[in-house]
Design an enzyme around this catalytic site. Structure first.
Site, PDB file in Angstrom:
ATOM      1  N   ASP A 105       0.745  -1.028   0.040  1.00  0.00           N
ATOM      2  CA  ASP A 105       0.188   0.111   0.118  1.00  0.00           C
ATOM      3  C   ASP A 105       1.067   1.306   0.117  1.00  0.00           C
ATOM      4  O   ASP A 105       2.180   1.017   0.595  1.00  0.00           O
ATOM      5  CB  ASP A 105      -1.034   0.252   1.219  1.00  0.00           C
ATOM      6  CG  ASP A 105      -0.095   0.419   2.919  1.00  0.00           C
ATOM      7  OD1 ASP A 105       0.766  -0.874   2.925  1.00  0.00           O
ATOM      8  OD2 ASP A 105      -0.849   0.828   3.756  1.00  0.00           O
ATOM      9  N   GLU A 117       0.339  -0.968   6.107  1.00  0.00           N
ATOM     10  CA  GLU A 117       1.456  -0.114   6.647  1.00  0.00           C
ATOM     11  C   GLU A 117       1.466   1.215   7.313  1.00  0.00           C
ATOM     12  O   GLU A 117       1.842   1.537   7.950  1.00  0.00           O
ATOM     13  CB  GLU A 117       2.759  -0.688   6.021  1.00  0.00           C
ATOM     14  CG  GLU A 117       3.506  -1.067   7.279  1.00  0.00           C
ATOM     15  CD  GLU A 117       4.443   0.918   7.006  1.00  0.00           C
ATOM     16  OE1 GLU A 117       5.649   0.803   7.669  1.00  0.00           O
ATOM     17  OE2 GLU A 117       4.106   1.776   6.303  1.00  0.00           O
TER      18      GLU A 117
END
Length: 379
Positions: free
Chosen positions: A86, A144
């Protein structure tokens, strides 16, 4: 020059192609369908390059996660590599462009460059028939950048089975230093309840939540210690309704960074148990240490020394440094697993419009990853 580095240099264009595929598969943290598409690309690249076990871990609120494994051996004592797909960039927010050896784009440095070198490190180990006596697990998460709420559990589960953890997060620019220190992080929410009153007619009957919060902020800053690396930041403040009303409520979001696990208990207690300065107000604080620091332990120093030796054999110096930001490596370090971070490629500009990687460095960084994995897979 090692066989692994030779192989990777011969395939430098193909390594760049992998990075471009991953970068073009934009993956904003909060857009699950895009993250899932990026995961599909990542899985396809792993199967194409390495051809070993792929496990998709389905998630509802965030993108699906992946666990790739390679090599022989059981779970216990495995080598763990942690990454995330991500990014902080909304779709289309940052154009992808190449200027000479520099590739610019969303997440190219943080951390699709790191995913790329890990894929090709495993590919090089496979193609050079490198001996591996332990299983390699490559865990790729999808949240994250927004706190790792949906991935912390599996990270810790895999870490508990591991002898060492490598984190190919972005290196420290501009020379590509690895991270032997990362600060720990904590977030707290402070809620203040006061007594509302008319600011002109009966001001003395009220108790201002905003006034209490102001005292709290000043007192919280006393907990900072630059020499010990402790910082306290009140980043968001909200309160009150109108200028002529004594504020009944106020809230603050507090970010704390620490450098030593031993600091955690003391500062947490000091923040959760607050004195009250304005009579008639009440103060409540919730929160906790989210990630303990990645500390420069003897095990981390040994990891760095071995990486530095590998880099020297490839013809360059590898420096070390620290970061005030936290990563998923903080989780693994926090439970005592030797962890080193910042193994991603040479680049700079994470989370900015100047985010880029140096394409010419990709074979060297992949070789560094491959050879340190090989070394620890045979210990």
């Amino acid at each position: 020059m090692s066989d692994i580095l030779n192989y990777l240099k011969e395939h430098s264009n193909s390594i760049t192609d992998t990075l471009l595929r991953l970068t073009k598969a934009e993956s904003p943290s909060h857009t699950k369908d895009l993250v899932d598409k990026c995961g599909q690309v990542l899985g396809e690249e792993f199967e194409r390059l390495v051809g070993s076990s792929v496990e998709m871990i389905e998630k509802i609120e965030v993108g699906n996660q992946y666990k790739f494994t390679y090599g022989k051996g059981g779970d216990e004592g495995q080598i763990l590599v942690i990454g995330h797909m991500d990014t902080v960039w909304d779709e289309g927010a940052l154009p992808i462009r190449q200027e000479g050896n520099l590739l610019y784009g969303p997440g190219v440095f943080d951390m699709k460059g790191g995913l790329t070198i890990t894929l090709w490190a495993l590919k090089a180990l496979k193609e050079t028939s490198a001996q591996l006596n332990k299983k390699i697990t490559f865990l790729v998460t999808t949240d994250e950048e927004v706190g790792s709420t949906h991935s912390k559990e599996i990270i810790l589960k895999e870490a508990e089975k591991s002898s060492v953890v490598f984190v190919p997060e972005s290196s420290i620019g501009p020379d590509g230093a690895v991270k032997t220190i990362r600060k720990g992080a904590a977030q707290f929410l402070m809620k203040v309840e006061g007594i509302a009153a008319h600011a002109g007619i009966n001001a003395w009957d009220g108790a201002s939540a905003i006034e209490e919060l102001a005292y709290q902020i000043l007192d919280l800053k006393k907990l900072e210690n630059r020499d010990e690396g402790i910082s306290v930041n009140v980043g968001v403040v909200k309160g009150g309704t109108r200028g002529n009303v004594i504020a009944k409520e106020a809230v603050a979001e507090i970010d704390v960074r620490i450098t030593k696990k031993a600091q955690a208990e003391k500062i947490t207690e000091a923040i959760l148990n607050r004195p009250v300065f304005v009579k008639g107000t009440k103060v409540e604080v919730i929160g906790e240490i989210d990630r303990y620091p990645l500390e420069r332990t003897e095990a981390v120093i040994q990891l760095y020394d071995e990486l530095k030796g590998i880099a020297a054999s490839h013809g360059y110096d590898l420096n070390e440094g620290s970061s005030g930001g936290a990563s998923d490596g903080n989780f693994t370090s926090g439970i005592g697993i030797p962890t080193i971070d910042g193994l991603g490629p040479l680049g700079d500009g994470a989370h900015t419009e100047k985010e880029h990687v140096d394409l010419s460095n990709l074979p060297y960084r992949a070789a560094l990853m491959a050879e340190i994995i090989q070394r620890y897979a045979n210990k």
